[in-house]
Design a protein around this motif. Structure first.
Motif, PDB file in Angstrom:
ATOM      1  N   GLU A  37     -39.510 -83.701 -89.773  1.00 62.13           N
ATOM      2  CA  GLU A  37     -40.443 -82.835 -90.507  1.00 62.13           C
ATOM      3  C   GLU A  37     -40.083 -81.365 -90.320  1.00 62.13           C
ATOM      4  N   GLN A  38     -39.790 -80.966 -89.089  1.00 58.64           N
ATOM      5  CA  GLN A  38     -39.465 -79.568 -88.811  1.00 58.64           C
ATOM      6  C   GLN A  38     -38.182 -79.141 -89.526  1.00 58.64           C
ATOM      7  N   ALA A  39     -37.215 -80.038 -89.637  1.00 60.82           N
ATOM      8  CA  ALA A  39     -35.949 -79.699 -90.286  1.00 60.82           C
ATOM      9  C   ALA A  39     -36.128 -79.453 -91.780  1.00 60.82           C
ATOM     10  N   GLY A  40     -37.130 -80.064 -92.377  1.00 62.97           N
ATOM     11  CA  GLY A  40     -37.433 -79.806 -93.783  1.00 62.97           C
ATOM     12  C   GLY A  40     -36.330 -80.195 -94.753  1.00 62.97           C
ATOM     13  N   LEU A  41     -35.641 -81.271 -94.478  1.00 60.07           N
ATOM     14  CA  LEU A  41     -34.547 -81.708 -95.348  1.00 60.07           C
ATOM     15  C   LEU A  41     -34.909 -82.951 -96.157  1.00 60.07           C
ATOM     16  N   GLY A  42     -36.165 -83.335 -96.101  1.00 57.98           N
ATOM     17  CA  GLY A  42     -36.636 -84.469 -96.894  1.00 57.98           C
ATOM     18  C   GLY A  42     -35.902 -85.749 -96.556  1.00 57.98           C
ATOM     19  N   SER A  43     -35.662 -86.537 -97.593  1.00 56.29           N
ATOM     20  CA  SER A  43     -35.047 -87.852 -97.400  1.00 56.29           C
ATOM     21  C   SER A  43     -33.564 -87.769 -97.048  1.00 56.29           C
ATOM     22  N   ARG A  44     -32.976 -86.589 -97.105  1.00 58.83           N
ATOM     23  CA  ARG A  44     -31.565 -86.440 -96.717  1.00 58.83           C
ATOM     24  C   ARG A  44     -31.366 -86.697 -95.225  1.00 58.83           C
ATOM     25  N   LEU A  45     -32.397 -86.409 -94.417  1.00 57.45           N
ATOM     26  CA  LEU A  45     -32.310 -86.583 -92.971  1.00 57.45           C
ATOM     27  C   LEU A  45     -33.071 -87.837 -92.574  1.00 57.45           C
ATOM     28  N   GLY A  46     -32.355 -88.785 -92.011  1.00 58.56           N
ATOM     29  CA  GLY A  46     -32.961 -90.041 -91.606  1.00 58.56           C
ATOM     30  C   GLY A  46     -32.587 -90.386 -90.185  1.00 58.56           C
ATOM     31  N   CYS A  47     -33.063 -91.522 -89.712  1.00 60.57           N
ATOM     32  CA  CYS A  47     -32.761 -91.927 -88.342  1.00 60.57           C
ATOM     33  C   CYS A  47     -32.568 -93.431 -88.256  1.00 60.57           C
ATOM     34  N   LYS A  48     -31.867 -93.841 -87.208  1.00 66.07           N
ATOM     35  CA  LYS A  48     -31.692 -95.252 -86.893  1.00 66.07           C
ATOM     36  C   LYS A  48     -31.906 -95.409 -85.399  1.00 66.07           C
ATOM     37  N   LYS A  49     -32.653 -96.446 -85.026  1.00 62.47           N
ATOM     38  CA  LYS A  49     -32.939 -96.700 -83.625  1.00 62.47           C
ATOM     39  C   LYS A  49     -31.721 -97.329 -82.964  1.00 62.47           C
ATOM     40  N   LEU A  50     -31.371 -96.814 -81.794  1.00 60.59           N
ATOM     41  CA  LEU A  50     -30.237 -97.321 -81.023  1.00 60.59           C
ATOM     42  C   LEU A  50     -30.631 -97.438 -79.559  1.00 60.59           C
ATOM     43  N   PHE A  51     -30.828 -98.641 -79.064  1.00 60.10           N
ATOM     44  CA  PHE A  51     -31.105 -98.877 -77.651  1.00 60.10           C
ATOM     45  C   PHE A  51     -32.289 -98.056 -77.141  1.00 60.10           C
ATOM     46  N   GLY A  52     -33.351 -97.944 -77.909  1.00 55.07           N
ATOM     47  CA  GLY A  52     -34.534 -97.202 -77.499  1.00 55.07           C
ATOM     48  C   GLY A  52     -34.478 -95.730 -77.815  1.00 55.07           C
ATOM     49  N   GLU A  53     -33.337 -95.258 -78.267  1.00 56.14           N
ATOM     50  CA  GLU A  53     -33.160 -93.865 -78.664  1.00 56.14           C
ATOM     51  C   GLU A  53     -32.853 -93.848 -80.158  1.00 56.14           C
ATOM     52  N   PHE A  54     -32.562 -92.680 -80.718  1.00 53.91           N
ATOM     53  CA  PHE A  54     -32.341 -92.571 -82.156  1.00 53.91           C
ATOM     54  C   PHE A  54     -31.128 -91.707 -82.475  1.00 53.91           C
ATOM     55  N   ALA A  55     -30.406 -92.080 -83.525  1.00 52.54           N
ATOM     56  CA  ALA A  55     -29.367 -91.239 -84.112  1.00 52.54           C
ATOM     57  C   ALA A  55     -29.962 -90.651 -85.385  1.00 52.54           C
ATOM     58  N   LEU A  56     -29.719 -89.362 -85.621  1.00 59.11           N
ATOM     59  CA  LEU A  56     -30.184 -88.701 -86.841  1.00 59.11           C
ATOM     60  C   LEU A  56     -28.990 -88.494 -87.762  1.00 59.11           C
ATOM     61  N   TYR A  57     -29.197 -88.839 -89.029  1.00 59.96           N
ATOM     62  CA  TYR A  57     -28.140 -88.793 -90.037  1.00 59.96           C
ATOM     63  C   TYR A  57     -28.541 -87.847 -91.162  1.00 59.96           C
ATOM     64  N   LEU A  58     -27.621 -86.995 -91.568  1.00 60.11           N
ATOM     65  CA  LEU A  58     -27.813 -86.178 -92.763  1.00 60.11           C
ATOM     66  C   LEU A  58     -26.776 -86.624 -93.778  1.00 60.11           C
ATOM     67  N   ASP A  59     -27.242 -87.123 -94.889  1.00 65.07           N
ATOM     68  CA  ASP A  59     -26.347 -87.607 -95.950  1.00 65.07           C
ATOM     69  C   ASP A  59     -25.320 -88.603 -95.404  1.00 65.07           C
ATOM     70  N   GLY A  60     -25.751 -89.464 -94.502  1.00 69.15           N
ATOM     71  CA  GLY A  60     -24.889 -90.502 -93.958  1.00 69.15           C
ATOM     72  C   GLY A  60     -24.044 -90.094 -92.765  1.00 69.15           C
TER      73      GLY A  60
END
Length: 118
Positions: A13-36
């Motif tokens: 939300e703070q980054a304000g990049l809408g659906s371009r910025l997503g995440c995937k759960k990895l071992f209890g933590e998360f990776a954040l992806y921008l445009d893949g």
């Protein structure tokens, strides 16, 4: 300690990049992806930005630390969560410097039909 999904939602939300910025759960933590492209990790409710020239230029003052045991040090961008414009710019510039995502391999065990048979 695993990262709280609410923390990741706040970062997005703070980054304000809408659906371009997503995440995937990895071992209890998360990776954040921008445009893949992987641009950051959320570990122990802290934001770790992928090291790049963008960090050196835009946020050289960020402290560094490992996102998980045995990892190299990454810039910790928690202080940028209070500055959405700086966070957005750092994420965009980091993504611009990352290589494109690798093409996914077809699942093993399934034979592909030659293009002439489709």
């Amino acid at each position: 300690m695993a990262t709280d999904k609410h923390f990741v939602d706040y970062v997005i939300e703070q980054a304000g990049l809408g659906s371009r910025l997503g995440c995937k759960k990895l071992f209890g933590e998360f990776a954040l992806y921008l445009d893949g492209k992987v641009v950051a990790f959320a570990c122990d409710n802290s934001l770790f930005i992928k090291p790049s020239r963008a960090v050196d230029t835009l946020a050289p003052q960020l402290p560094k630390g490992p996102p998980y045991p045995g990892a190299k040090d990454y810039p910790i961008a928690d202080e940028l969560l209070d500055d959405p414009e700086a966070l957005r710019r750092l994420i965009l510039e980091t993504a611009a410097l990352m290589p494109p995502p690798k093409a996914k391999k077809p699942p093993k065990g399934k034979a592909r039909k030659p293009a002439s048979e489709e």
